[in-house]
Write a protein that holds these residues in place. Sequence first.
Motif, PDB file in Angstrom:
ATOM      1  N   LYS A  29       0.837  -1.222   0.000  1.00 51.18           N
ATOM      2  CA  LYS A  29       0.000   0.000   0.000  1.00 51.18           C
ATOM      3  C   LYS A  29       0.863   1.260   0.000  1.00 51.18           C
ATOM      4  O   LYS A  29       0.616   2.198  -0.740  1.00 51.18           O
ATOM      5  N   THR A  30       1.881   1.249   0.887  1.00 50.98           N
ATOM      6  CA  THR A  30       2.692   2.450   1.039  1.00 50.98           C
ATOM      7  C   THR A  30       3.549   2.697  -0.200  1.00 50.98           C
ATOM      8  O   THR A  30       3.695   3.839  -0.641  1.00 50.98           O
ATOM      9  N   THR A  31       4.080   1.621  -0.774  1.00 48.19           N
ATOM     10  CA  THR A  31       4.876   1.763  -1.998  1.00 48.19           C
ATOM     11  C   THR A  31       4.008   2.366  -3.096  1.00 48.19           C
ATOM     12  O   THR A  31       4.418   3.313  -3.789  1.00 48.19           O
ATOM     13  N   ASP A  60      -1.965   5.145   8.020  1.00 44.58           N
ATOM     14  CA  ASP A  60      -1.638   3.760   8.370  1.00 44.58           C
ATOM     15  C   ASP A  60      -0.847   3.784   9.686  1.00 44.58           C
ATOM     16  O   ASP A  60       0.107   4.545   9.813  1.00 44.58           O
ATOM     17  N   ASP A 120       1.433   2.084  10.730  1.00 40.12           N
ATOM     18  CA  ASP A 120       2.872   1.848  10.570  1.00 40.12           C
ATOM     19  C   ASP A 120       3.640   3.122  10.194  1.00 40.12           C
ATOM     20  O   ASP A 120       4.862   3.176  10.348  1.00 40.12           O
ATOM     21  N   ASN A 126      -0.086  -6.593  -6.754  1.00 40.88           N
ATOM     22  CA  ASN A 126       1.338  -6.247  -6.576  1.00 40.88           C
ATOM     23  C   ASN A 126       2.156  -7.520  -6.352  1.00 40.88           C
ATOM     24  O   ASN A 126       1.619  -8.571  -6.026  1.00 40.88           O
ATOM     25  N   PRO A 128       4.906  -5.797 -11.023  1.00 35.03           N
ATOM     26  CA  PRO A 128       5.736  -6.994 -10.839  1.00 35.03           C
ATOM     27  C   PRO A 128       6.503  -6.960  -9.527  1.00 35.03           C
ATOM     28  O   PRO A 128       6.753  -5.887  -8.982  1.00 35.03           O
ATOM     29  N   ASP A 174       9.722  -6.704  -7.875  1.00 31.31           N
ATOM     30  CA  ASP A 174      10.839  -6.019  -8.517  1.00 31.31           C
ATOM     31  C   ASP A 174      11.932  -5.727  -7.481  1.00 31.31           C
ATOM     32  O   ASP A 174      11.673  -5.090  -6.450  1.00 31.31           O
TER      33      ASP A 174
HETATM   34  N1  ATP Z   1       6.518  -4.759  -6.297  1.00 30.68           N
HETATM   35  C1  ATP Z   1       7.306  -5.068  -5.283  1.00 30.68           C
HETATM   36  N2  ATP Z   1       8.399  -5.842  -5.469  1.00 30.68           N
HETATM   37  C2  ATP Z   1       9.216  -6.177  -4.432  1.00 30.68           C
HETATM   38  N3  ATP Z   1       9.027  -5.776  -3.171  1.00 30.68           N
HETATM   39  C3  ATP Z   1       7.956  -5.003  -2.911  1.00 30.68           C
HETATM   40  C4  ATP Z   1       7.040  -4.607  -3.944  1.00 30.68           C
HETATM   41  N4  ATP Z   1       6.084  -3.829  -3.386  1.00 30.68           N
HETATM   42  C5  ATP Z   1       6.389  -3.733  -2.080  1.00 30.68           C
HETATM   43  N5  ATP Z   1       7.495  -4.427  -1.785  1.00 30.68           N
HETATM   44  C6  ATP Z   1       8.146  -4.572  -0.470  1.00 30.68           C
HETATM   45  O1  ATP Z   1       7.208  -5.174   0.421  1.00 30.68           O
HETATM   46  C7  ATP Z   1       7.326  -4.589   1.719  1.00 30.68           C
HETATM   47  C8  ATP Z   1       5.973  -4.036   2.151  1.00 30.68           C
HETATM   48  O2  ATP Z   1       5.650  -2.944   1.280  1.00 30.68           O
HETATM   49  P1  ATP Z   1       4.829  -1.696   1.797  1.00 30.68           P
HETATM   50  O3  ATP Z   1       5.449  -1.141   3.034  1.00 30.68           O
HETATM   51  O4  ATP Z   1       4.632  -0.806   0.647  1.00 30.68           O
HETATM   52  O5  ATP Z   1       3.472  -2.438   2.173  1.00 30.68           O
HETATM   53  P2  ATP Z   1       2.262  -1.953   3.105  1.00 30.68           P
HETATM   54  O6  ATP Z   1       1.066  -2.682   2.602  1.00 30.68           O
HETATM   55  O7  ATP Z   1       2.181  -0.487   3.132  1.00 30.68           O
HETATM   56  O8  ATP Z   1       2.747  -2.491   4.498  1.00 30.68           O
HETATM   57  P3  ATP Z   1       2.116  -2.174   5.958  1.00 30.68           P
HETATM   58  O9  ATP Z   1       0.778  -2.793   5.987  1.00 30.68           O
HETATM   59  O10 ATP Z   1       3.102  -2.857   6.872  1.00 30.68           O
HETATM   60  O11 ATP Z   1       2.088  -0.676   6.090  1.00 30.68           O
HETATM   61  C9  ATP Z   1       8.411  -3.542   1.627  1.00 30.68           C
HETATM   62  O12 ATP Z   1       9.610  -4.106   2.083  1.00 30.68           O
HETATM   63  C10 ATP Z   1       8.504  -3.215   0.145  1.00 30.68           C
HETATM   64  O13 ATP Z   1       9.801  -2.823  -0.237  1.00 30.68           O
END
Ligand code: ATP
Length: 257
Positions: free
Chosen positions: A13-15, A36, A38, A194, A221, A223
Amino acid sequence: MKIAITGKGGVGKTTLSGTLACILSQRYKVFAIDADPDMNLASSLGIMEPISPISKMKDLIKERTGAEPGSSFGEVFKMNPKISDLPESLSINYDSEGNLKLLVMGTIDKGGEGCICPASVLLKALMRNLILKKDEFIILDMEAGIEHLGRKTAEAVDLMIIVVEPGLKSIETAARIKKLAGDIGIPKLACVINKVSNKMEENFATQKIKELGLEVIGTIPRDEEVIRADMEGHPLAKYPDSAAFKSIAKIAENILS
Ligand SMILES: Nc1ncnc2c1ncn2[C@@H]1O[C@H](COP(=O)(O)OP(=O)(O)OP(=O)(O)O)[C@@H](O)[C@H]1O
């Protein structure tokens, strides 16, 4: 346009929120809101300094509501604090033009469901004000539970994106979010898949999302560049040639079309 981004923990989500915010801010004014618990949105934008969330700003909460954060049950405080000046004054400018602003909401340690404490009243009022009044782009990075958006605020969110990854757990969360979103009146829902490693995973997730009656507006993808950006404390936008960035740019186009 107001976009809320939700999904199971760790799906990306955050990415997606941070990268979409960077991409859209090249053409529009964007408020990125970290709702969020986090609180990782700042680091996904490459902001590494610690940021004090609004929920912890004791003086501000006291000034606006007339009560100390964490005040005891039964204390009288303002339920409609003045907040119209806060989005500008509390946001962090991400770029020198001021096109991308970040607000970190923080969380309230709830004593029970539907906590009505001064900090939560202030956050809710701020969220409502931002979502209802601002005509810029708003990207809201949320936790999976979406009830705290509230019915009135939810109606003002134009699009809720549910991020899923290939696997049943995040699809089950998507099903729950779909139900909640329907309950509170979110007008449009869509999914982004994702961390896709191959066609089989993409087909699996696409099929499951279809069975839920949801639309897929993009696939990102798995990545290595996302992990590299995360390790280096850089936003993914620093790697515009990466496959993940290009996929998110396509999702932005899809949203705008
Ligand atoms: N497309 C991708 N390829 C590889 N790694 C990814 C990808 N998208 C996210 N990640 C990795 O997955 C992990 C979680 O990503 P992110 O923090 O964006 O998720 P989130 O849903 O916001 O997490 P949270 O619920 O803990 O806030 C991070 O380490 C991020 O680098």
